[in-house]
Write a protein that holds these residues in place. Structure first.
Motif: not given
Length: 417
Positions: A113-115, A127-132, A143-147, A154-160
């Motif tokens: 999906a990520l590929n 995005v992988q961390d959030l999908s998991l 569904a997880a990857a699309a969401l 955006l500032n995806v670094a915030a997921l760190g």
């Protein structure tokens, strides 16, 4: 297949031609309507034109493509803010393309999906961390990857921050399970539609109102004879729904208090009962006053007051009605819920000055006093005061580096054409 009789053939042909014309007409209508990203491109370019025209009034040395050391006015911020909204629409478009592809051929793994999404290494990891996390809540891989991809531009670094990751996954999971839809991808598409419409409608509403008012002002100014003064603006320039007497009141107050510290920002307290469109006329008068100011410090103080007037009209009247509408369409979920989930990731590049909502949140006192929650997740862009204070923080951050805001953004295009 049975061949129809001659009369039936004629009827069949007419019916087929009619169906073809209907499809052709529908296709033409669909092609004639701009996409959200196409509208965003037009709006961003429109703001860039206004920024240089209005900026050139305040600082006559400013030419298209050059820079000014004068404090940025609202219209200098506007192209960058529009671009930031466009990045959210870009995420939505990427999610839409992914959903359409996954409907035809589901992904066999999260890696697959990520590929498909073609994300860069750092963004892909987040995005992988959030999908998991979402898969652990029962979402399918697609569904997880699309969401999750809604955070990718955006500032995806915030997921760190693990606390932000956990809270975001919980909020997204709750949105997913509450969304209407017969299949997992239908449910995610509802969320995507909600985000895309919210950003698109807000972009259009603000540009039509404030950008349109600026165009009217610049047209009025170009057609006027004799010197343009703040007094002439307040008495001669008009806008539908605005009241010149109210604009005069706001202008007089701003002139008297422009150099107050801290700068006054509570328009509801200062001008109770005022129609906020009147603030636009007052702002144009303040920008004219800034042009005539005796010192750069006085000029910049007047610009900041005018910018706050425009921003109040923008956020209190235009954005808030879009972000928290009285009723929501059946094919949406709560817009406020979507905006709250994405608040930690909000980011705007004001030229080379990057503002993130996370920076704002971390700079504030801990709101809930709970070390297990991250500050960015304690705010919501759908809440007017959370949004207003974050915007004022961004203004102050940019005021320290005024010339850098004149590095204008390149408008976005659809991620997959």
């Amino acid at each position: 297949m049975e061949i129809p009789a001659r009369t039936d053939v004629r009827h069949f042909t007419v019916a087929l031609l009619g169906a073809f014309l209907v499809l052709t007409s529908a296709s033409a209508r669909a092609q004639s309507a701009p996409t959200p990203l196409e509208d965003n491109r037009t709006i961003t370019l429109g703001y860039i034109d206004i920024a240089y025209e209005l900026g050139g009034i305040i600082d006559p040395t400013l030419q298209p493509g050059s820079t000014s050391s004068a404090r940025p006015n609202w219209f200098t911020f506007a192209p960058h803010a529009s671009q930031a909204g466009g990045k959210g629409m870009y995420c939505a478009a990427l999610a839409r393309h992914f959903i359409n592809a996954a409907r035809g051929q589901p992904s066999v793994s999260l890696t697959g999906a990520l590929n498909r999404l073609g994300l860069g290494d750092v963004v892909r990891l987040r995005v992988q961390d959030l999908s998991l996390q979402l898969i652990a809540q029962g979402l399918t891989v697609d569904a997880a990857a699309a969401l999750s991809v809604l955070t990718s531009s955006l500032n995806v670094a915030a997921l760190g921050d693990p606390r932000t990751l956990t809270t975001t996954a919980s909020r997204m999971g709750a949105m997913y399970w509450s969304a209407p839809g017969a299949t997992p991808l239908d449910k995610v598409e509802t969320i995507v539609i909600t985000l895309e419409r919210t950003l698109h409608e807000g972009n259009l509403a603000i540009f039509n109102d404030i950008g349109g008012s600026a165009r009217l002002y610049l047209g009025w100014r170009a057609g006027a004879t004799g010197p343009i003064t703040p007094a002439r603006v307040l008495s001669e320039f008009t806008l539908v729904d605005a009241y010149n007497a109210e604009a005069q009141q706001a202008y007089a107050w701003a002139v008297a208090h422009a150099e107050d510290s801290p700068r006054p920002t509570r328009m509801d307290v200062l001008f109770p009962g005022m129609h906020w469109k009147s603030l636009l006329i007052a702002a144009f008068a303040l920008y004219e006053d800034a042009r005539l100011a005796p010192t750069p410090a006085r000029r910049d103080a007047l610009i900041a007051m005018g910018t706050n007037f425009v921003a109040w009209r923008e956020q209190f009247d235009q954005a808030q009605a879009v972000f928290t509408p009285a009723g929501a369409p059946a094919d949406e979920i709560s817009r406020a819920a979507v905006l709250q989930a994405l608040t930690p990731f909000l980011m705007t590049d004001f030229g080379t000055v990057r503002w993130t909502y996370a920076d704002f949140a971390y700079a504030q006192p801990d709101r809930d006093g709970n070390p297990l929650t991250s500050p960015p997740t304690e705010y919501s862009w759908a809440d007017f005061w959370d949004r207003w204070n974050g915007i004022l923080f961004a203004f102050d951050q940019a005021y320290a580096r005024p010339t850098e805001l004149w590095v204008m953004p390149e408008p976005l295009t659809d991620p997959l054409g």
